[in-house]
Design an enzyme around this catalytic site. Structure first.
Site, PDB file in Angstrom:
ATOM      1  N   HIS A  58      98.848  95.455 -26.523  1.00 52.85           N
ATOM      2  CA  HIS A  58      97.889  95.265 -25.423  1.00 52.85           C
ATOM      3  C   HIS A  58      96.490  95.542 -25.917  1.00 52.85           C
ATOM      4  O   HIS A  58      95.950  96.608 -25.634  1.00 52.85           O
ATOM      5  CB  HIS A  58      98.240  96.195 -24.269  1.00 52.85           C
ATOM      6  N   PHE A  59      95.841  94.767 -26.556  1.00 53.28           N
ATOM      7  CA  PHE A  59      96.160  93.464 -27.118  1.00 53.28           C
ATOM      8  C   PHE A  59      95.907  93.563 -28.616  1.00 53.28           C
ATOM      9  O   PHE A  59      94.913  94.175 -29.013  1.00 53.28           O
ATOM     10  CB  PHE A  59      95.280  92.387 -26.500  1.00 53.28           C
TER      11      PHE A  59
END
EC number: 4.2.1.59
Length: 160
Positions: A58-59
């Site tokens: 993420h991410f």
């Protein structure tokens, strides 16, 4: 258990937090709680680091703390506040989300940030089971997230 059993206790370090909350790595999302005013208000502190497992996905390349973990950090801060304010330290207390309202995310939270969770009890009394909270999460004084949430307190961990 008295609502003012710890009237002079205004902060909780990680050791005390672990006596109140059952959460552990990787889901313990508050490092310290300060400015505890009984079961009415408190401020949690989370030092956000790249070592947290959610940043792997993420991410990739652009790590951003997931919004749901920010809301969970506010809830954990509320749990510590109740644990101190209602003398539930060292018990089997569990707190369950019942509802999340008016949740808004205002800015990214990234590794290196110090996230502060400001929580207040909106409704609920010592001896009660249902509590409503208002929470704001900030970084450097800038609003990152806000929410209202309701939780059920299970004092002995058996009510589920």
């Amino acid at each position: 258990m008295s609502a003012d059993a710890n009237p002079d206790l205004k902060s909780a370090d990680i050791g005390l937090i672990q006596q109140i909350l059952p959460h552990r790595y990787p889901f313990l999302l508050v490092d310290k709680v300060v400015d505890i005013d009984g079961y009415q208000s408190a401020r949690g502190i989370k030092n956000v680091t790249m070592n947290e497992p959610h940043f792997q996905g993420h991410f990739p390349g652009t790590p951003i703390m997931p919004g749901v973990t920010i809301v969970e950090a506010m809830a954990q801060t509320s749990g510590v506040m109740l644990g101190v304010g209602m003398d539930l330290i060292g018990t089997d207390m569990l707190i369950y989300f019942m509802n999340i309202d008016k949740c808004k995310f205002r800015r990214k939270v990234v590794p290196g940030d110090v996230l502060e969770m400001h929580v207040e009890t909106v409704r609920g009394k010592p001896g009660g089971k249902i509590f409503k909270f208002s929470g704001r999460a900030t970084v450097d004084g800038e609003l990152a997230a806000e929410a209202e949430f309701t939780a059920m307190i299970d004092r002995d961990g058996k009510d589920g």
